[in-house]
Write a protein that holds these residues in place. Structure first.
Motif, PDB file in Angstrom:
ATOM      1  N   UNK A 247      26.973  41.037  36.370  1.00 27.72           N
ATOM      2  CA  UNK A 247      27.473  42.743  36.573  1.00 27.72           C
ATOM      3  C   UNK A 247      27.192  43.614  35.264  1.00 27.72           C
ATOM      4  N   UNK A 248      27.688  43.711  33.848  1.00 24.10           N
ATOM      5  CA  UNK A 248      27.444  44.321  32.866  1.00 24.10           C
ATOM      6  C   UNK A 248      26.375  43.879  31.784  1.00 24.10           C
TER       7      UNK A 248
ATOM      8  N   UNK B 109      34.314  48.454  41.232  1.00 20.52           N
ATOM      9  CA  UNK B 109      34.927  47.829  39.761  1.00 20.52           C
ATOM     10  C   UNK B 109      36.134  47.247  39.661  1.00 20.52           C
ATOM     11  N   UNK B 110      36.714  47.934  40.472  1.00 17.73           N
ATOM     12  CA  UNK B 110      38.065  47.337  39.910  1.00 17.73           C
ATOM     13  C   UNK B 110      38.973  46.421  41.156  1.00 17.73           C
ATOM     14  N   UNK B 111      37.972  46.319  42.683  1.00 14.08           N
ATOM     15  CA  UNK B 111      38.312  45.802  43.192  1.00 14.08           C
ATOM     16  C   UNK B 111      37.990  43.702  42.691  1.00 14.08           C
ATOM     17  N   UNK B 112      37.090  43.960  42.100  1.00 11.95           N
ATOM     18  CA  UNK B 112      36.372  42.910  41.350  1.00 11.95           C
ATOM     19  C   UNK B 112      36.747  42.225  41.074  1.00 11.95           C
TER      20      UNK B 112
ATOM     21  N   UNK C 110      43.832  37.331  31.197  1.00 15.32           N
ATOM     22  CA  UNK C 110      44.292  39.159  32.000  1.00 15.32           C
ATOM     23  C   UNK C 110      43.959  39.859  31.008  1.00 15.32           C
ATOM     24  N   UNK C 111      44.047  39.099  29.948  1.00 16.32           N
ATOM     25  CA  UNK C 111      43.989  40.442  28.959  1.00 16.32           C
ATOM     26  C   UNK C 111      42.101  40.957  29.100  1.00 16.32           C
ATOM     27  N   UNK C 112      40.903  39.442  29.284  1.00 18.73           N
ATOM     28  CA  UNK C 112      39.606  39.735  29.898  1.00 18.73           C
ATOM     29  C   UNK C 112      39.354  40.751  31.076  1.00 18.73           C
ATOM     30  N   UNK C 113      40.326  40.574  31.867  1.00 14.69           N
ATOM     31  CA  UNK C 113      40.581  41.317  32.989  1.00 14.69           C
ATOM     32  C   UNK C 113      41.010  43.255  32.545  1.00 14.69           C
TER      33      UNK C 113
ATOM     34  N   UNK D 197      29.813  35.644  46.162  1.00 15.84           N
ATOM     35  CA  UNK D 197      30.269  36.542  47.423  1.00 15.84           C
ATOM     36  C   UNK D 197      30.455  37.716  47.002  1.00 15.84           C
ATOM     37  N   UNK D 198      30.871  37.806  45.743  1.00 18.06           N
ATOM     38  CA  UNK D 198      31.153  39.478  45.460  1.00 18.06           C
ATOM     39  C   UNK D 198      30.101  40.344  45.631  1.00 18.06           C
ATOM     40  N   UNK D 199      28.345  39.753  44.888  1.00 12.84           N
ATOM     41  CA  UNK D 199      27.669  39.915  44.738  1.00 12.84           C
ATOM     42  C   UNK D 199      27.209  40.659  46.430  1.00 12.84           C
ATOM     43  N   UNK D 200      27.435  39.931  47.626  1.00  5.36           N
ATOM     44  CA  UNK D 200      27.277  40.259  48.795  1.00  5.36           C
ATOM     45  C   UNK D 200      25.128  40.073  49.057  1.00  5.36           C
TER      46      UNK D 200
END
Length: 401
Positions: free
Chosen positions: A321-322, A384-387, A361-364, A243-246
């Motif tokens: 993503x990375x 990137x922030x929204x994802x 949370x720390x991972x984000x 869904x995130x990749x589209x």
């Protein structure tokens, strides 16, 4: 360099010992074969995934490489011994023929041996009255070192290169004597006993190495998920990622080029092993094949099945993503294990011991910090922030936090 050899040196740096000395070609072939046998495949990428995911396969590879190194060392010693024996035989033949050159080893050995012991006795007698002149002492040290090396060479020339070589000489002489006497049963028994000793030594080595390589048992709060549960968790996570990749895009600013559901053209070419594929093939990609690619290239290498619920989504999505290595390194930095980018049992155990919501949370936060360091932050920072925020929210829901 053969990719399988490079993989062996990467995963087992001690494998380089096998290449010290001659017959490097034979050793290289043995190392490549050992990697393929341990991983169950000769494909370098598949072999790396198999060895990284399965500690037992990696342990078996270590054993095989250690045996190859030991055999290479044994072969080198055998070659050295053969050279020494050939030299002794040549000088013996010259001596029998009355050639004065045949006496050279004897004369040189006598001179070196006498000189060594004369120097040793002189040092024992004169030690209390030796000069303190540094130049003289340095000259004495050089002389002693040269005589010691020469004496060791003489001993090796006449007595063999090692204790193991003498044992082999003794065994060979015994078998030859028994064979000359016509006692075939004794020869067979001697060979059988020797083979049994070798087999026992190999089994003991395997047991000791496997024990040494076995990871230290660590109490893990939750048991490993069942196959059905693992499949369910993967489906839940990959659905969010898709869904995130589209859908299909071909952004000229994106170095990945044509992309569909996050799968780039190069990724699809590598997956199908067909470099002739084009953008239309990417556009026609099915969701089933995309999921298979994500599982084989991202989920399995990062061992997300072994991560707590929610943490698996965070690590999986950032890996997509990375890159898997960067995602695993971020997790390793947060749980306090060595940052090698390879998910191992220590990292899995350390992750399981963490509070999952807090780790998510720390991972984000670490993920955002990485994005900020990139040159594309001004263009892609909001996306990137929204994802990251979306994945964090879904991951916390999965973790019950």
């Amino acid at each position: 360099m053969n990719p399988l050899i490079a993989l062996a040196l990467q995963l087992v740096p001690d494998a380089a010992r096998a290449f010290a000395g001659g017959k490097a070609g034979d050793v290289a072939a043995s190392v490549s074969r050992a990697v393929a046998e341990a991983a169950g495949t000769s494909d370098p990428q598949a072999a790396q995934v198999a060895l990284v995911q399965d500690p037992a396969k990696l342990a078996d590879l270590r054993i095989k490489l250690a045996q190859i190194a030991a055999q290479a060392q044994s072969d080198r010693r055998a070659d050295d011994l053969a050279d020494t024996e050939s030299a002794r035989a040549t000088f013996a033949q010259l001596a029998k023929a009355g050639n004065a050159v045949g006496l050279a080893p004897v004369i040189i050995s006598v001179i070196v041996t006498v000189g060594f012991f004369v120097m040793l006795i002189w040092l024992l007698v004169r030690e209390p009255t030796l000069t303190t002149d540094s130049a003289v002492l340095q000259l004495i040290n050089i002389t002693i070192g040269a005589l010691t090396a020469a004496f060791a060479t003489v001993v090796n020339f006449w007595l063999g290169s090692s204790h193991g070589s003498r044992i082999k000489d003794q065994l060979s002489a015994t078998l030859q004597a028994q064979a000359a006497g016509g006692d075939a049963k004794q020869v067979s028994a001697a060979l059988g006993a020797h083979s049994a000793q070798i087999e026992a030594a190999v089994q003991a080595f395997r047991a000791a190495t496997a024990s040494a390589l076995a990871p230290t048992p660590v109490a893990v709060p939750s048991p490993a998920p069942s196959t059905a549960d693992a499949d369910r968790r993967f489906d839940a996570c990959v659905t969010i990622v898709l869904q995130l990749e589209g859908g299909y895009v071909d952004d000229p600013h994106d170095p990945g080029g044509a992309t569909n559901m996050g799968i780039t053209l190069n990724t699809l070419r590598d997956w199908r092993k067909d470099q002739s594929l084009g953008p239309d093939d990417v556009k026609a990609l099915t969701e089933t094949e995309a999921k298979a690619i994500y599982r084989a290239n991202y989920w399995n290498p990062m061992q997300c099945d072994g991560l707590p619920a929610g943490v698996d989504l965070s690590v999986f999505d950032f890996g997509v993503n990375a890159g898997p290595s960067r995602s695993v390194k971020l997790l390793e930095s947060l749980v306090g294990t060595a940052q090698d980018g390879i998910m191992g049992p220590q990292t899995l155990a350390a992750t399981a011991a963490q509070d999952a919501p807090d780790l998510i949370r720390r991972f984000a936060d670490g993920r955002i910090a990485y994005y900020r360091s990139l040159s594309g932050w001004d263009r892609y920072g909001n996306g990137w922030t929204n994802r990251t925020n979306t994945v964090e929210k879904d991951a916390l829901a999965m973790a019950g936090g």
